[in-house]
Design a protein around this motif. Structure first.
Motif: not given
Ligand SMILES: Nc1nc2c(ncn2[C@@H]2O[C@H](COP(=O)(O)OP(=O)(O)OP(=O)(O)O)[C@@H](O)[C@H]2O)c(=O)[nH]1
Ligand SMILES: [Mg+2]
Length: 292
Positions: A207-221, A244-254
């Protein structure tokens, strides 16, 4: 997915511009090798998706009912990257034979890149009667009939070419995601993650629920999608949401350095990688009529 419109057309055009380049000498040779093997094959299974596993089980049961001395060969065929090698490995793994009988080729290589399997390889999965499973290289016709089909093929990963990144691949993925009900299921899985962390329920391995990056990406989108007041059916408005979704993904992907072009390419490739490895959920791209 009748509404795929400009996103699908753009990606479809990019695929068609490849003019069937994926069907190189190697794929043509594989296709001939598969046809040459047909006379010695008992069952050909075209791998399309996980639902095929039921058909597979029934066919094998049919083979088992024959004589003990009988040797049966099951050939797995299909377009690239649909999971033929993964299925060959599973069948080989569950085969009721001794380890030494499993032979030289223990595992087929499974990869997110199409064209990983280069040769037809046999894996023994049972003795008395002997059952062999043949893993084959993926073959995809150089001619794709429509932009809609071409874009979906590209999104499944059957065709991977660097030009498709600039040809609207990630935009088409976000288009599919925005129309899907995934955001709600992600919220549910966040609640689940909370319960997992409180050890109230067991964590499911996929379920990948503990993967921090995945969680951040999901939340951002999801956040950008929920704050969108426009009309998804209008291509220009949906295009702005995707931007806007693509621009916002800069943060979770660092990703904060480099030119805008480099950053956009890096975001696209990281997001598609999450999608292709199943961490953003599973999607059915086909549309089914009610009478199926
Ligand atoms: N979600 C999901 N992914 C799968 C499944 N089976 C395979 N995959 C993934 O799909 C990708 C391709 O799997 P392969 O088994 O290498 O595909 P293939 O059909 O052998 O590909 P080629 O050898 O290129 O023709 C890999 O990233 C696998 O992890 C499945 O049942 N579910
Ligand atoms: Mg393979």
């Amino acid at each position: 997915m009748a509404r795929s419109g400009c996103f699908s057309r753009r990606l479809g055009v990019a695929v068609r511009e490849l003019k069937g380049a994926w069907y190189g000498r190697h794929m043509a040779a594989s296709e001939r090798a598969i046809v040459d093997r047909l006379p010695i094959v008992d069952v050909v299974l075209e791998i399309r998706d996980a639902r095929l596993s039921i058909v597979l089980r029934d066919k094998i049961r049919e083979l088992k009912s024959g004589q003990d001395s009988y040797t049966a060969t099951v050939m797995l065929v299909g377009i690239p990257n649909v999971g033929k090698s993964a299925i060959a490995n599973s069948l080989h793994e569950i085969g009721r034979i001794h380890a030494e009988e499993k032979g030289r080729h223990r595992h087929a290589v499974v990869s997110t890149f199409p064209g990983e399997t280069k040769d037809i390889t046999a894996y023994k999965m049972q003795s008395h009667p002997s059952i062999y499973v043949l893993d084959t290289p993926g073959v995809l016709s150089p001619i794709v009939a429509t932009d809609d089909y071409a874009s979906k093929l590209a999104l499944t990963g059957a065709i991977k070419d660097s030009t498709l990144q600039d040809g609207g691949l990630v935009e088409f993925f976000l288009f599919v995601l925005n129309f899907s009900g995934k955001y709600n299921s992600w919220e549910d899985s966040d609640d689940r993650a909370e319960l997992v962390s409180q050890k109230k329920i067991r964590k499911h391995h996929s379920d990948h629920t503990n993967d921090v990056i995945v969680k951040d990406v999901r939340r951002t989108l999801a956040k950008i999608r929920h704050s969108f007041n426009g009309d998804l059916e209008k291509e220009d408005e949906h295009g702005k949401l995707i931007e806007s979704q693509l621009v916002a993904l800069q943060k979770p992907f660092g990703l904060h350095c480099g030119s805008v072009g480099d950053r956009n390419r890096a975001i696209a490739s990281k997001l598609l990688d999450l999608y292709w490895t199943g961490r953003l959920g599973h999607y059915t791209l086909d549309t089914f009529s009610n009478d199926l």
